[in-house]
Design a protein around this motif. Structure first.
Motif, mmCIF file in Angstrom:
data_model
loop_
_atom_site.group_PDB
_atom_site.id
_atom_site.type_symbol
_atom_site.label_atom_id
_atom_site.label_comp_id
_atom_site.label_asym_id
_atom_site.label_seq_id
_atom_site.Cartn_x
_atom_site.Cartn_y
_atom_site.Cartn_z
ATOM 1 N N GLU A 85 45.715 56.838 10.011
ATOM 2 C CA GLU A 85 45.732 55.824 8.947
ATOM 3 C C GLU A 85 46.122 56.469 7.619
ATOM 4 O OE1 GLU A 85 45.297 52.270 8.589
ATOM 5 O OE2 GLU A 85 46.012 52.994 6.662
ATOM 6 N N LYS A 86 47.058 55.804 6.938
ATOM 7 C CA LYS A 86 47.590 56.368 5.687
ATOM 8 C C LYS A 86 46.718 56.020 4.478
ATOM 9 C CE LYS A 86 52.068 56.399 3.380
ATOM 10 N NZ LYS A 86 53.393 55.785 3.382
ATOM 11 N N ASP A 87 46.092 54.861 4.528
ATOM 12 C CA ASP A 87 45.379 54.340 3.362
ATOM 13 C C ASP A 87 43.909 54.785 3.386
ATOM 14 O OD1 ASP A 87 44.097 52.763 1.475
ATOM 15 O OD2 ASP A 87 45.298 50.980 1.888
ATOM 16 N N THR A 88 43.545 55.622 2.410
ATOM 17 C CA THR A 88 42.193 56.198 2.322
ATOM 18 C C THR A 88 41.087 55.152 2.386
ATOM 19 O OG1 THR A 88 43.246 57.211 0.399
ATOM 20 C CG2 THR A 88 41.066 58.056 1.009
ATOM 21 N N ILE A 91 39.074 54.638 5.593
ATOM 22 C CA ILE A 91 38.409 55.746 6.295
ATOM 23 C C ILE A 91 36.897 55.503 6.461
ATOM 24 C CG2 ILE A 91 38.072 58.282 6.363
ATOM 25 C CD1 ILE A 91 41.029 57.324 6.861
ATOM 26 N N HIS A 109 43.491 61.078 8.592
ATOM 27 C CA HIS A 109 44.007 60.431 7.391
ATOM 28 C C HIS A 109 45.388 61.028 7.153
ATOM 29 C CE1 HIS A 109 44.000 60.038 2.790
ATOM 30 N NE2 HIS A 109 44.520 58.970 3.353
#
Ligand code: SAM
Length: 345
Positions: A85-88, A91, A109
């Motif tokens: 997943e790119k968007d923090t 998380i 991440h």
């Protein structure tokens, strides 16, 4: 990462719903990142079923976001789910999910376009290319702007048996804009037949599984979405390097409404264009007046083989690009200089 038969019956303990998680962590969808979430677990279960049995499977999920599809993957019995997943912002929610499924969810991440999936799983899961596919799946509901470049990259990986395909014929279940899903699976003669149809189908069995109406997503995208399943073929239908096939197919489809020889001509420099096009069509035994959309994959194979034959005798052909020749001509005309002034020496 242990894979045990018992896991297949594992269900996640009670958790906040995906909708509640979105509220809890204030996960407003980012328009610039084309985020559209699936909150209906019946629908995410249906997507996951298209992958086949996930019992004890290793799965790479691309773009889990708030984790709806992730829950369905875990509930389907996957033993080892690696999410990228790119968007923090997602998380913490994913960590909550990971705690509810101890040892079964690994969170990366990062960006799937650069993530090295060939390092993400143990070598022991590999299966010979000629055998059954490995128990490894790629599943994802990605933004359309990412899924198309990604499938092209993965098709090249399939051709070269690199990236996620060092483990064998890894299967993929991915979402695309409905029109792209139709192009990927279009058969000879159909209106949607395009470069993507040939590139995907010469390397994989491709199945357009079902369409999800745009209204099923939050927020609702402008378009409907198609779920597509890919299984790499043991033997690609065209046995030439990916880049060469891509060049032939791209040139032919650049004039999709014209006779196919129009695009074939552009594979050759102007000086020898007519003669070599005629020779190539004869060698491939393809009727030059067929439209690109009417060509079968065996006909593309014959054309790629014929072009490869010319390139063996004249290797500089491979780097020849018609559009580059046009650009240099245009430059030369503008500056009133001979064209070779602008060519790499
Ligand atoms: N899978 C979730 C679902 O079905 O509800 C989210 C889907 S949303 C269309 C796409 C997700 O992919 C978002 O979470 C977004 O942040 C993530 N994403 C976008 N580009 C990405 C990239 N290059 N690498 C990894 N994740 C990415």
């Amino acid at each position: 990462m242990a894979a045990s038969g018992k896991l297949a019956s594992f269900r996640l303990p009670p958790l906040p719903t995906v909708g509640e998680l979105i509220k809890l962590y204030n996960l407003r969808a980012e328009k610039q990142l084309s985020q559209n979430f699936l909150l209906d677990l019946k629908l995410t279960d249906k997507i996951v079923r298209q992958a086949g049995s996930l019992r004890d499977a290793h799965v790479c999920e691309v773009g889990p976001g708030p984790g709806g599809l992730t829950r369905s993957i875990v509930n389907a019995g996957a033993a080892d789910v690696l999410v990228v997943e790119k968007d923090t912002r997602f998380i913490p929610g994913l960590k909550l999910l990971s705690e509810a499924a101890p040892g079964r969810l690994r969170i990366i991440h990062g960006d799937i376009l650069t993530y090295r999936m060939d390092r993400g799983f143990p070598e022991t899961i590999s299966k010979p290319w000629e055998g059954d596919p490995p128990n490894l799946h790629i599943i994802g509901n990605l933004p359309f702007s990412v899924s198309t470049p990604l499938i092209i990259k993965w098709l090249e990986n399939i051709a070269n048996r690199t990236g996620p395909f060092i483990y064998g014929r890894t299967r993929l279940t991915l979402t695309f804009q409905k029109e792209v899903a139709e192009r990927l699976t279009a058969s000879t003669g159909s209106k949607q037949r395009s470069r993507l149809s040939i590139m995907a189908q010469y390397l994989c069995t491709v199945r357009n599984c079902f369409t999800i109406p745009g209204r099923a997503f939050v927020p609702k995208p402008e378009v409907d979405v198609g779920v597509v399943h890919f299984t790499p073929l043991v033997q690609p239908q065209i046995q030439q390097p990916f880049k060469l096939v891509e060049k032939v197919v791209r040139n032919i489809f650049q004039f999709r409404r014209k006779h196919c020889h129009k695009g074939v001509e552009k594979l050759f420099p102007e000086a020898c264009r007519v003669e070599l096009t005629q020779e190539m069509m004869q060698k491939a035994d393809v009727d030059p007046t067929l439209r690109p959309t009417d060509l079968t994959i065996p006909q593309f194979r014959a054309l790629a083989d014929a072009y490869a034959h010319f390139c063996t005798h004249e290797p500089s052909l491979l780097s020849y690009e018609f559009r580059e020749e046009l650009r240099l001509k245009h430059l030369a005309r503008q500056r009133n200089k001979p064209m070779d002034t602008f060519m790499d020496k």
